[in-house]
Design a protein around this motif. Structure first.
Motif, PDB file in Angstrom:
ATOM      1  N   HIS A   1       0.855  -1.191   0.000  1.00 40.99           N
ATOM      2  CA  HIS A   1       0.000   0.000   0.000  1.00 40.99           C
ATOM      3  C   HIS A   1       0.892   1.242   0.000  1.00 40.99           C
ATOM      4  O   HIS A   1       1.903   1.271   0.696  1.00 40.99           O
TER       5      HIS A   1
ATOM      6  N   HIS B   1      -3.675   8.907   1.038  1.00 36.48           N
ATOM      7  CA  HIS B   1      -4.180   7.573   0.724  1.00 36.48           C
ATOM      8  C   HIS B   1      -3.466   6.599   1.647  1.00 36.48           C
ATOM      9  O   HIS B   1      -2.331   6.229   1.392  1.00 36.48           O
TER      10      HIS B   1
ATOM     11  N   LYS C   1      -9.884   5.776   1.457  1.00 42.25           N
ATOM     12  CA  LYS C   1     -10.724   5.898   0.269  1.00 42.25           C
ATOM     13  C   LYS C   1     -11.790   4.810   0.222  1.00 42.25           C
ATOM     14  O   LYS C   1     -12.535   4.713  -0.750  1.00 42.25           O
TER      15      LYS C   1
ATOM     16  N   GLU D   1     -11.144   1.663   0.012  1.00 38.30           N
ATOM     17  CA  GLU D   1     -10.627   0.450  -0.631  1.00 38.30           C
ATOM     18  C   GLU D   1     -10.304  -0.574   0.451  1.00 38.30           C
ATOM     19  O   GLU D   1      -9.991  -0.198   1.583  1.00 38.30           O
ATOM     20  N   LYS D   2     -10.397  -1.851   0.093  1.00 33.59           N
ATOM     21  CA  LYS D   2     -10.133  -2.882   1.100  1.00 33.59           C
ATOM     22  C   LYS D   2      -9.602  -4.146   0.460  1.00 33.59           C
ATOM     23  O   LYS D   2      -9.716  -4.332  -0.754  1.00 33.59           O
ATOM     24  N   ASP D   3      -9.032  -4.986   1.311  1.00 34.59           N
ATOM     25  CA  ASP D   3      -8.563  -6.287   0.847  1.00 34.59           C
ATOM     26  C   ASP D   3      -8.447  -7.192   2.068  1.00 34.59           C
ATOM     27  O   ASP D   3      -8.378  -6.704   3.202  1.00 34.59           O
TER      28      ASP D   3
END
Lengths: 103, 157
Positions: free
Chosen positions: A23, A42, A92, A94-96
């Motif tokens: 990241h 970010h 933002k 976003e993910k994982d």
């Protein structure tokens, strides 16, 4: 391709869990050298670690965590073959997530 | 006259749609979803304010049951390895604070069942500063600190 690499190794008493996340961890204070514009922030805000589906560790991160963040912790109630799951969410949205068996 | 009204009407609708677009794209929603992320603590510009926002108090006692391991000299200020340890009972959370960063709070870890008092991670530092480990156990704060020197230019001499 997952952004998360997990390595979990059971020792005599404790299990060491290491994770590396891909990241950029942008602080929002850096400037693009060519345009002079600020690069928007970010960064990962929350990392949740689960052992066999139970949350064991929640990391709350600010932008001061290094890019390609590294995290290591120890568990004393895990054994070989148990499942470690890591999930992250950034500013933002976003993910994982990724899972690994303890070796 | 009619044209004027049309202009103002357009302006108003553009502004309104920009807001709804921001919500739709998800620029505003993550804040609501991540209610647990302590925005005020991470935005705080002093160590005391950050701890007040995070733990409700900044009265942290120095303790020999909290240790911090960081290099004397941070050769790369963007990647400073920090390990924090604690032998306290009933640890609720462990936080890493960099005294002289613009926003001192770097990270906070909420420990659940079975997690030992140990965290190893890497942080960014703006300049030479004390790095403080703050451990919350049994509702009280305990801390330990270590100075890490940052040499601008990265010359590790």
């Amino acid at each position: 391709m997952s952004t998360i690499k997990i390595r979990a190794k059971a020792g005599g008493k404790v299990t060491k869990v290491s994770a590396l996340i891909d990241h950029p961890m942008e602080t929002g204070m850096r400037k693009n050298k060519k345009t002079g514009k600020k690069i928007p922030a970010h960064f990962i805000q929350e990392v949740v670690c689960e052992l066999n589906g139970v949350v064991v560790l929640t990391a709350l991160w600010g932008p001061a965590v290094s890019k390609r963040p590294f995290l290591q912790f120890k568990l004393d109630n895990a054994k070989k073959g148990d499942t470690i799951k890591l999930s992250w969410v950034d500013n933002k949205g976003e993910k994982d997530s990724a899972e690994a068996k303890i070796a | 006259m009619i044209n004027m009204k049309r202009r103002t009407f357009l302006k108003g609708s553009v502004a309104a749609s920009a807001v709804s677009a921001a919500v739709g794209v998800g620029l505003l929603t993550p804040r609501a979803v991540l209610a647990a992320w302590p925005t005020n603590a991470f935005k705080a510009t002093s160590v005391d304010a950050a701890l007040d926002a995070l733990d409700g108090t900044h009265a942290a006692a120095n303790s020999d049951k909290v240790q911090i391991d960081a290099p004397d000299l941070g050769e790369n200020s963007a990647v400073v390895p920090v390990k924090i340890y604690s032998q306290l009972d009933n640890i609720e959370s462990m936080s890493i604070i960099v005294e002289k960063n613009v926003n001192p709070l770097a990270a906070s870890f909420v420990l659940g069942p079975g997690v030992e008092g140990f965290i190893n991670t890497r942080i960014k530092m703006a300049k030479t500063s004390n790095v403080i480990a703050v451990v919350k156990a049994g509702g009280k704060l305990y801390s330990a600190k270590k100075e890490v020197k940052i040499t601008i230019g990265g010359c590790g001499g």
